[in-house]
Design a protein around this motif. Structure first.
Motif, PDB file in Angstrom:
ATOM      1  N   ASP A 126     112.425  63.130   9.214  1.00  0.00           N
ATOM      2  CA  ASP A 126     111.935  61.573   8.610  1.00  0.00           C
ATOM      3  C   ASP A 126     111.438  59.546   9.368  1.00  0.00           C
ATOM      4  OD1 ASP A 126     114.759  62.584   7.561  1.00  0.00           O
ATOM      5  OD2 ASP A 126     116.310  61.916   9.339  1.00  0.00           O
ATOM      6  N   ARG A 127     111.042  60.960  10.624  1.00  0.00           N
ATOM      7  CA  ARG A 127     110.000  59.729  10.917  1.00  0.00           C
ATOM      8  C   ARG A 127     108.731  59.945  10.551  1.00  0.00           C
ATOM      9  NH1 ARG A 127     112.758  61.932  15.541  1.00  0.00           N
ATOM     10  NH2 ARG A 127     110.877  63.334  16.234  1.00  0.00           N
ATOM     11  N   VAL A 128     108.992  60.955   9.708  1.00  0.00           N
ATOM     12  CA  VAL A 128     107.217  60.291   8.816  1.00  0.00           C
ATOM     13  C   VAL A 128     107.135  59.237   7.809  1.00  0.00           C
ATOM     14  CG1 VAL A 128     106.283  61.916   7.354  1.00  0.00           C
ATOM     15  CG2 VAL A 128     107.157  62.516   9.050  1.00  0.00           C
ATOM     16  N   GLN A 129     105.948  58.693   7.996  1.00  0.00           N
ATOM     17  CA  GLN A 129     105.694  57.132   7.715  1.00  0.00           C
ATOM     18  C   GLN A 129     104.960  57.573   6.149  1.00  0.00           C
ATOM     19  OE1 GLN A 129     105.299  54.313   9.280  1.00  0.00           O
ATOM     20  NE2 GLN A 129     107.075  53.942   9.773  1.00  0.00           N
ATOM     21  N   LEU A 130     105.644  58.681   4.594  1.00  0.00           N
ATOM     22  CA  LEU A 130     105.041  59.871   3.943  1.00  0.00           C
ATOM     23  C   LEU A 130     103.623  58.608   2.794  1.00  0.00           C
ATOM     24  CD1 LEU A 130     104.003  61.740   3.113  1.00  0.00           C
ATOM     25  CD2 LEU A 130     105.811  62.056   1.488  1.00  0.00           C
ATOM     26  N   GLY A 131     104.636  57.815   2.585  1.00  0.00           N
ATOM     27  CA  GLY A 131     104.193  56.349   2.431  1.00  0.00           C
ATOM     28  C   GLY A 131     102.581  56.115   3.014  1.00  0.00           C
ATOM     29  N   LYS A 132     102.323  55.689   4.049  1.00  0.00           N
ATOM     30  CA  LYS A 132     101.489  55.606   5.129  1.00  0.00           C
ATOM     31  C   LYS A 132     100.701  56.719   5.442  1.00  0.00           C
ATOM     32  CE  LYS A 132     102.848  51.990   8.254  1.00  0.00           C
ATOM     33  NZ  LYS A 132     102.943  51.667   9.534  1.00  0.00           N
ATOM     34  N   LEU A 133     100.774  57.387   5.296  1.00  0.00           N
ATOM     35  CA  LEU A 133      99.470  58.914   4.957  1.00  0.00           C
ATOM     36  C   LEU A 133      98.890  59.028   4.327  1.00  0.00           C
ATOM     37  CD1 LEU A 133      99.217  61.099   7.009  1.00  0.00           C
ATOM     38  CD2 LEU A 133     100.964  62.081   6.016  1.00  0.00           C
ATOM     39  N   LEU A 134      99.572  58.471   3.030  1.00  0.00           N
ATOM     40  CA  LEU A 134      98.919  58.581   1.871  1.00  0.00           C
ATOM     41  C   LEU A 134      98.535  57.220   0.966  1.00  0.00           C
ATOM     42  CD1 LEU A 134     101.984  61.002   0.058  1.00  0.00           C
ATOM     43  CD2 LEU A 134      99.372  62.088   0.890  1.00  0.00           C
ATOM     44  N   ALA A 135      98.822  56.017   1.590  1.00  0.00           N
ATOM     45  CA  ALA A 135      97.833  55.810   0.830  1.00  0.00           C
ATOM     46  C   ALA A 135      96.449  55.522   0.839  1.00  0.00           C
ATOM     47  CB  ALA A 135      98.102  54.219   2.212  1.00  0.00           C
ATOM     48  N   ASP A 136      95.765  56.105   1.265  1.00  0.00           N
ATOM     49  CA  ASP A 136      94.143  56.155   1.246  1.00  0.00           C
ATOM     50  C   ASP A 136      93.758  57.311   0.716  1.00  0.00           C
ATOM     51  OD1 ASP A 136      93.936  53.682   2.879  1.00  0.00           O
ATOM     52  OD2 ASP A 136      93.703  54.552   4.819  1.00  0.00           O
ATOM     53  N   MET A 137      94.577  58.698  -0.304  1.00  0.00           N
ATOM     54  CA  MET A 137      94.407  59.325  -0.889  1.00  0.00           C
ATOM     55  C   MET A 137      93.887  58.367  -2.373  1.00  0.00           C
ATOM     56  SD  MET A 137      96.843  62.556  -2.583  1.00  0.00           S
ATOM     57  CE  MET A 137      96.865  63.053  -1.113  1.00  0.00           C
ATOM     58  N   PRO A 138      92.335  59.660  -2.582  1.00  0.00           N
ATOM     59  CA  PRO A 138      91.728  59.242  -3.549  1.00  0.00           C
ATOM     60  C   PRO A 138      92.370  59.357  -4.959  1.00  0.00           C
ATOM     61  CG  PRO A 138      90.750  60.514  -2.111  1.00  0.00           C
ATOM     62  CD  PRO A 138      92.062  60.570  -1.746  1.00  0.00           C
ATOM     63  N   ALA A 139      91.855  57.964  -5.034  1.00  0.00           N
ATOM     64  CA  ALA A 139      92.329  57.846  -6.781  1.00  0.00           C
ATOM     65  C   ALA A 139      92.365  58.881  -7.590  1.00  0.00           C
ATOM     66  CB  ALA A 139      92.160  56.242  -7.464  1.00  0.00           C
ATOM     67  N   SER A 140      91.411  59.194  -8.137  1.00  0.00           N
ATOM     68  CA  SER A 140      91.119  60.130  -9.360  1.00  0.00           C
ATOM     69  C   SER A 140      91.345  62.262  -8.460  1.00  0.00           C
ATOM     70  CB  SER A 140      89.303  61.024  -8.487  1.00  0.00           C
ATOM     71  OG  SER A 140      88.896  61.863  -8.818  1.00  0.00           O
ATOM     72  N   THR A 141      91.894  61.742  -9.850  1.00  0.00           N
ATOM     73  CA  THR A 141      92.574  63.408  -9.784  1.00  0.00           C
ATOM     74  C   THR A 141      92.027  64.495  -8.988  1.00  0.00           C
ATOM     75  OG1 THR A 141      94.180  62.694 -11.648  1.00  0.00           O
ATOM     76  CG2 THR A 141      94.043  65.443 -11.099  1.00  0.00           C
ATOM     77  N   GLU A 142      90.549  64.756  -9.294  1.00  0.00           N
ATOM     78  CA  GLU A 142      90.043  65.693  -9.065  1.00  0.00           C
ATOM     79  C   GLU A 142      89.520  65.429  -7.476  1.00  0.00           C
ATOM     80  OE1 GLU A 142      85.162  67.525 -10.101  1.00  0.00           O
ATOM     81  OE2 GLU A 142      86.344  66.450 -11.153  1.00  0.00           O
ATOM     82  N   VAL A 143      89.394  63.876  -7.166  1.00  0.00           N
ATOM     83  CA  VAL A 143      89.105  64.097  -5.361  1.00  0.00           C
ATOM     84  C   VAL A 143      90.735  64.601  -4.916  1.00  0.00           C
ATOM     85  CG1 VAL A 143      87.837  62.211  -4.265  1.00  0.00           C
ATOM     86  CG2 VAL A 143      86.818  62.351  -5.873  1.00  0.00           C
ATOM     87  N   ALA A 144      91.368  64.135  -5.199  1.00  0.00           N
ATOM     88  CA  ALA A 144      92.439  63.570  -4.522  1.00  0.00           C
ATOM     89  C   ALA A 144      93.050  65.256  -4.197  1.00  0.00           C
ATOM     90  CB  ALA A 144      93.590  63.228  -5.290  1.00  0.00           C
ATOM     91  N   ALA A 145      92.348  66.250  -5.767  1.00  0.00           N
ATOM     92  CA  ALA A 145      92.765  67.542  -5.012  1.00  0.00           C
ATOM     93  C   ALA A 145      92.293  68.430  -4.461  1.00  0.00           C
ATOM     94  CB  ALA A 145      92.921  68.032  -6.506  1.00  0.00           C
TER      95      ALA A 145
END
Length: 131
Positions: free
Chosen positions: A69-88
């Protein structure tokens, strides 16, 4: 839970996320090493693919639920690459993964969080194993 949480763990490791977060996610899908459930350790249930089934006692389930419940997933994933392939790739997903990785991780994390909330609310144990 599907395999997505291992993708989230892989992403966390690749981005040097907090070790406590990685340990939490790993514990939620792998159980506690001393939580062996011997009665499930037979060929009809456990095929030797990964660790044998493990049990999380109600207190451990409650701890995990509170921590998730304390995990801020949005912050954690904020810098995830936009490219589908790079993110995968950042998540360790194989070639051919063509979904939105952020959405995929978010959906499965939310399901895991709700699962643990419900189990904690009912003071239940959780048995983990890879099937």
């Amino acid at each position: 839970m599907g395999w997505a949480i291992w993708g989230l763990i892989h992403y966390c490791r690749s981005t040097n996320a907090a070790p406590k977060l990685i340990a939490l996610l790993d514990r939620a899908v792998s159980g506690d090493p001393d939580g062996n459930v011997g009665f499930l350790d037979h060929d009809e249930v456990y095929d030797g693919f990964c660790d044998p089934p493990r049990m999380l006692a109600p207190a451990a389930v409650a701890d995990i639920a509170a921590a998730l419940d304390r995990v801020q997933l949005g912050k954690l994933l904020a810098d995830m690459p936009a490219s589908t392939e790079v993110a995968a790739t950042a998540c360790g997903f194989g070639a051919g993964f063509d979904a939105d990785a952020r959405e995929h991780l978010t959906e499965h994390f939310a399901a895991m969080r709700e699962f643990y909330r419900t189990a904690a609310r009912h003071t239940q144990c959780v048995v983990t194993w890879v099937d």
